[in-house]
Write a protein that holds these residues in place. Structure first.
Motif, PDB file in Angstrom:
ATOM      1  N   SER A   1       0.862  -1.190   0.000  1.00 55.55           N
ATOM      2  CA  SER A   1       0.000   0.000   0.000  1.00 55.55           C
ATOM      3  C   SER A   1       0.895   1.236   0.000  1.00 55.55           C
ATOM      4  N   ARG A   2       0.364   2.326  -0.510  1.00 55.45           N
ATOM      5  CA  ARG A   2       1.147   3.579  -0.519  1.00 55.45           C
ATOM      6  C   ARG A   2       1.063   4.143   0.881  1.00 55.45           C
ATOM      7  N   GLN A   3       2.154   4.205   1.562  1.00 56.57           N
ATOM      8  CA  GLN A   3       2.035   4.690   2.927  1.00 56.57           C
ATOM      9  C   GLN A   3       2.771   5.988   3.188  1.00 56.57           C
ATOM     10  N   PRO A   4       2.042   6.927   3.838  1.00 56.29           N
ATOM     11  CA  PRO A   4       2.648   8.199   4.182  1.00 56.29           C
ATOM     12  C   PRO A   4       3.599   8.050   5.370  1.00 56.29           C
ATOM     13  N   VAL A   5       4.647   8.831   5.358  1.00 56.93           N
ATOM     14  CA  VAL A   5       5.608   8.847   6.471  1.00 56.93           C
ATOM     15  C   VAL A   5       5.867  10.303   6.813  1.00 56.93           C
ATOM     16  N   LYS A   6       5.827  10.613   8.101  1.00 52.02           N
ATOM     17  CA  LYS A   6       6.142  11.989   8.505  1.00 52.02           C
ATOM     18  C   LYS A   6       7.460  11.981   9.248  1.00 52.02           C
ATOM     19  N   PHE A   7       8.292  12.978   8.982  1.00 51.72           N
ATOM     20  CA  PHE A   7       9.537  13.064   9.738  1.00 51.72           C
ATOM     21  C   PHE A   7       9.906  14.531   9.937  1.00 51.72           C
ATOM     22  N   ILE A   8      10.795  14.748  10.902  1.00 50.07           N
ATOM     23  CA  ILE A   8      11.214  16.115  11.221  1.00 50.07           C
ATOM     24  C   ILE A   8      12.563  16.364  10.583  1.00 50.07           C
ATOM     25  N   ARG A   9      12.681  17.491   9.837  1.00 51.31           N
ATOM     26  CA  ARG A   9      13.981  17.869   9.280  1.00 51.31           C
ATOM     27  C   ARG A   9      14.161  19.366   9.458  1.00 51.31           C
ATOM     28  N   GLY A  10      15.258  19.734  10.101  1.00 50.53           N
ATOM     29  CA  GLY A  10      15.499  21.159  10.353  1.00 50.53           C
ATOM     30  C   GLY A  10      14.361  21.796  11.134  1.00 50.53           C
ATOM     31  N   GLY A  11      13.771  21.045  12.044  1.00 54.37           N
ATOM     32  CA  GLY A  11      12.681  21.582  12.868  1.00 54.37           C
ATOM     33  C   GLY A  11      11.335  21.612  12.158  1.00 54.37           C
ATOM     34  N   GLN A  12      11.302  21.190  10.896  1.00 52.79           N
ATOM     35  CA  GLN A  12      10.050  21.219  10.114  1.00 52.79           C
ATOM     36  C   GLN A  12       9.492  19.811   9.949  1.00 52.79           C
ATOM     37  N   LEU A  13       8.169  19.704   9.982  1.00 51.63           N
ATOM     38  CA  LEU A  13       7.522  18.424   9.719  1.00 51.63           C
ATOM     39  C   LEU A  13       7.440  18.215   8.204  1.00 51.63           C
ATOM     40  N   VAL A  14       8.012  17.109   7.742  1.00 47.85           N
ATOM     41  CA  VAL A  14       8.001  16.810   6.301  1.00 47.85           C
ATOM     42  C   VAL A  14       7.108  15.601   6.061  1.00 47.85           C
TER      43      VAL A  14
ATOM     44  N   GLY B   1      16.592  -2.032   7.120  1.00 49.28           N
ATOM     45  CA  GLY B   1      15.307  -1.597   7.665  1.00 49.28           C
ATOM     46  C   GLY B   1      15.047  -0.113   7.476  1.00 49.28           C
ATOM     47  N   ASN B   2      16.002   0.600   6.861  1.00 52.08           N
ATOM     48  CA  ASN B   2      15.794   2.035   6.633  1.00 52.08           C
ATOM     49  C   ASN B   2      14.676   2.253   5.620  1.00 52.08           C
ATOM     50  N   GLY B   3      13.895   3.312   5.842  1.00 54.88           N
ATOM     51  CA  GLY B   3      12.829   3.645   4.913  1.00 54.88           C
ATOM     52  C   GLY B   3      13.345   4.599   3.844  1.00 54.88           C
ATOM     53  N   LEU B   4      13.028   4.284   2.585  1.00 57.26           N
ATOM     54  CA  LEU B   4      13.386   5.189   1.488  1.00 57.26           C
ATOM     55  C   LEU B   4      12.095   5.887   1.092  1.00 57.26           C
ATOM     56  N   VAL B   5      12.095   7.223   1.212  1.00 56.13           N
ATOM     57  CA  VAL B   5      10.843   7.949   1.018  1.00 56.13           C
ATOM     58  C   VAL B   5      10.993   9.030  -0.048  1.00 56.13           C
ATOM     59  N   LEU B   6       9.851   9.372  -0.633  1.00 55.81           N
ATOM     60  CA  LEU B   6       9.780  10.420  -1.645  1.00 55.81           C
ATOM     61  C   LEU B   6       8.960  11.561  -1.046  1.00 55.81           C
ATOM     62  N   THR B   7       9.577  12.743  -0.913  1.00 57.15           N
ATOM     63  CA  THR B   7       8.844  13.857  -0.301  1.00 57.15           C
ATOM     64  C   THR B   7       7.882  14.464  -1.321  1.00 57.15           C
ATOM     65  N   SER B   8       6.998  15.339  -0.843  1.00 56.33           N
ATOM     66  CA  SER B   8       6.045  15.967  -1.769  1.00 56.33           C
ATOM     67  C   SER B   8       6.767  16.868  -2.768  1.00 56.33           C
ATOM     68  N   ASP B   9       8.039  17.236  -2.483  1.00 53.72           N
ATOM     69  CA  ASP B   9       8.831  18.024  -3.446  1.00 53.72           C
ATOM     70  C   ASP B   9       9.592  17.135  -4.425  1.00 53.72           C
ATOM     71  N   GLY B  10       9.370  15.834  -4.334  1.00 51.63           N
ATOM     72  CA  GLY B  10      10.036  14.921  -5.273  1.00 51.63           C
ATOM     73  C   GLY B  10      11.447  14.546  -4.857  1.00 51.63           C
ATOM     74  N   GLU B  11      11.807  14.822  -3.615  1.00 45.97           N
ATOM     75  CA  GLU B  11      13.161  14.499  -3.149  1.00 45.97           C
ATOM     76  C   GLU B  11      13.169  13.107  -2.533  1.00 45.97           C
ATOM     77  N   ARG B  12      14.234  12.334  -2.819  1.00 40.87           N
ATOM     78  CA  ARG B  12      14.364  11.002  -2.219  1.00 40.87           C
ATOM     79  C   ARG B  12      15.230  11.100  -0.971  1.00 40.87           C
ATOM     80  N   VAL B  13      14.721  10.552   0.135  1.00 41.56           N
ATOM     81  CA  VAL B  13      15.417  10.651   1.425  1.00 41.56           C
ATOM     82  C   VAL B  13      15.465   9.268   2.061  1.00 41.56           C
ATOM     83  N   GLU B  14      16.627   8.954   2.664  1.00 47.61           N
ATOM     84  CA  GLU B  14      16.726   7.685   3.411  1.00 47.61           C
ATOM     85  C   GLU B  14      16.519   7.987   4.886  1.00 47.61           C
ATOM     86  N   LEU B  15      15.581   7.298   5.502  1.00 50.27           N
ATOM     87  CA  LEU B  15      15.246   7.570   6.902  1.00 50.27           C
ATOM     88  C   LEU B  15      15.613   6.403   7.790  1.00 50.27           C
ATOM     89  N   SER B  16      16.378   6.699   8.817  1.00 44.38           N
ATOM     90  CA  SER B  16      16.546   5.660   9.828  1.00 44.38           C
ATOM     91  C   SER B  16      15.439   5.880  10.856  1.00 44.38           C
TER      92      SER B  16
END
Ligand code: BTN
Length: 246
Positions: free
Chosen positions: A200-213, A224-239
Motif C-alpha cells: 500500500s502507498r504509505q505516508p511517512v512523517k519526519f522532522i527535518r530542520g525543525g520542520q515536519l516533512v 530496515g531504513n525507509g526510502l521515502v519520496l517527499t512531496s517536493d520529489g526528493e528522495r530521502v533515506e530515513l533511519s
C-alpha cells in the motif's frame, strides 16, 4: 489466564500474569529471571507507546512483554515483530496493513503496536530485549473517543476472543521470529517485510530542520531504513531515529 499452563505450552520457565500493573515493560525490567520470560497483564495504568505516547490499556486488550536475549541484528526486532503480529492477526480479521516501522493498522484505526526496549540486567550485567505488544482485542468504544483512531478485533469482527490463546499464539511466533532473526539476520525477512510494506502507498512523517516533512515510503533497504519520496520529489533515506510518528 493460567501462568503455569502458558509456561508449559510455550516452554517458558517464568510467566507472570497480573490483574493490573503500571506497565508490563517496567515489571519485566525489574524481573531478574534468565530470559526468555513473559509478563502479561489484564490492564495497565501507565501503558507506554513509542515516542513517549500513552498506550490506553483497559481490560479486554492484550498487554504483554516478552523478554529475550539480544540477537545480532536487534535493531530489526521491532519491524520483524510487527510483521509477525500482523500475520498472526490476519488469521482473525482481514485487511490489516503494516505501517513502517512497526504499527498494525486497519482502515478503521490502529489495532496493535510494538515497542522494544533494551536494558542491562544489573544482577548479571547482561543486556535484555523487552518486546512490548499491545493488541486491542475485546474492547469497544465510540468513534472519536481517542485522539488517534483506534479499533479492536471485536469492533472489526463482532467476536469475543480468548486472550490466553492469543497470548500463547503471539508469543510463540515472536519467540520463533527472534530466533530466526538471530540465525539468518534481517536479510532472511527483508523480501517478505518489503512486499507487505510496499503493498500500500504509505505516508511517512519526519522532522527535518525543525520542520515536519510529509513523504511516501517507496522502499526499505536491508538495514530496515525507509526510502521515502517527499512531496517536493526528493528522495530521502530515513533511519528510525528521524520518525515523527503519525
Ligand atoms: C506503540 O504503538 O506505540 C507501541 C505500543 C506498545 C504497547 C505495549 S502494551 C504492553 C507493553 N507495555 C507497555 O507499557 N507498552 C507495551
Amino acid at each position: 489466564m493460567e501462568p503455569v499452563r502458558i509456561g508449559e505450552e510455550l516452554g517458558l520457565y517464568h510467566v507472570e500474569l497480573h490483574e493490573e500493573v503500571s506497565s508490563t515493560q517496567d515489571v519485566a525490567r525489574n524481573c531478574s529471571m534468565p530470559p526468555p520470560y513473559l509478563v502479561a497483564a489484564r490492564s495497565q495504568t501507565k501503558g507506554r507507546g513509542r515516542m513517549g505516547r500513552t498506550w490506553v490499556s483497559e481490560p479486554g486488550g492484550l498487554y504483554f512483554t516478552l523478554v529475550t536475549e539480544p540477537v545480532p541484528e536487534s535493531w530489526a526486532v521491532p519491524l520483524v515483530c510487527a510483521h509477525l503480529v500482523r500475520e498472526e492477526l490476519l488469521g482473525q480479521v482481514d485487511c490489516l496493513t503494516l505501517k513502517w516501522p512497526n504499527d498494525i493498522l486497519h482502515r478503521e484505526g490502529k489495532l496493535a503496536g510494538v515497542m522494544v526496549e533494551c536494558w542491562d540486567d544489573g544482577a548479571c550485567g547482561q543486556s535484555r530485549l523487552g518486546i512490548g505488544i499491545g493488541v486491542n482485542v475485546n474492547q469497544e468504544w465510540a468513534r472519536g473517543t481517542y485522539d488517534v483512531a483506534a479499533t479492536s478485533l471485536f469492533m472489526l469482527s463482532g467476536r469475543i476472543f480468548d486472550l490466553e490463546r492469543m497470548l500463547c499464539s503471539l508469543t510463540r511466533v515472536l519467540m520463533r521470529g527472534v530466533d530466526e532473526l538471530g540465525e539468518k539476520g534481517f536479510v532472511g525477512f527483508h523480501p517478505r517485510v518489503r512486499e507487505v510494506l510496499l503493498a500500500s502507498r504509505q505516508p511517512v512523517k519526519f522532522i527535518r530542520g525543525g520542520q515536519l516533512v510529509t513523504a511516501e515510503l517507496y522502499d526499505i533497504d536491508t538495514r530496515g531504513n525507509g526510502l521515502v519520496l517527499t512531496s517536493d520529489g526528493e528522495r530521502v533515506e530515513l533511519s528510525l531515529a528521524h520518525l515523527a510518528g503519525g
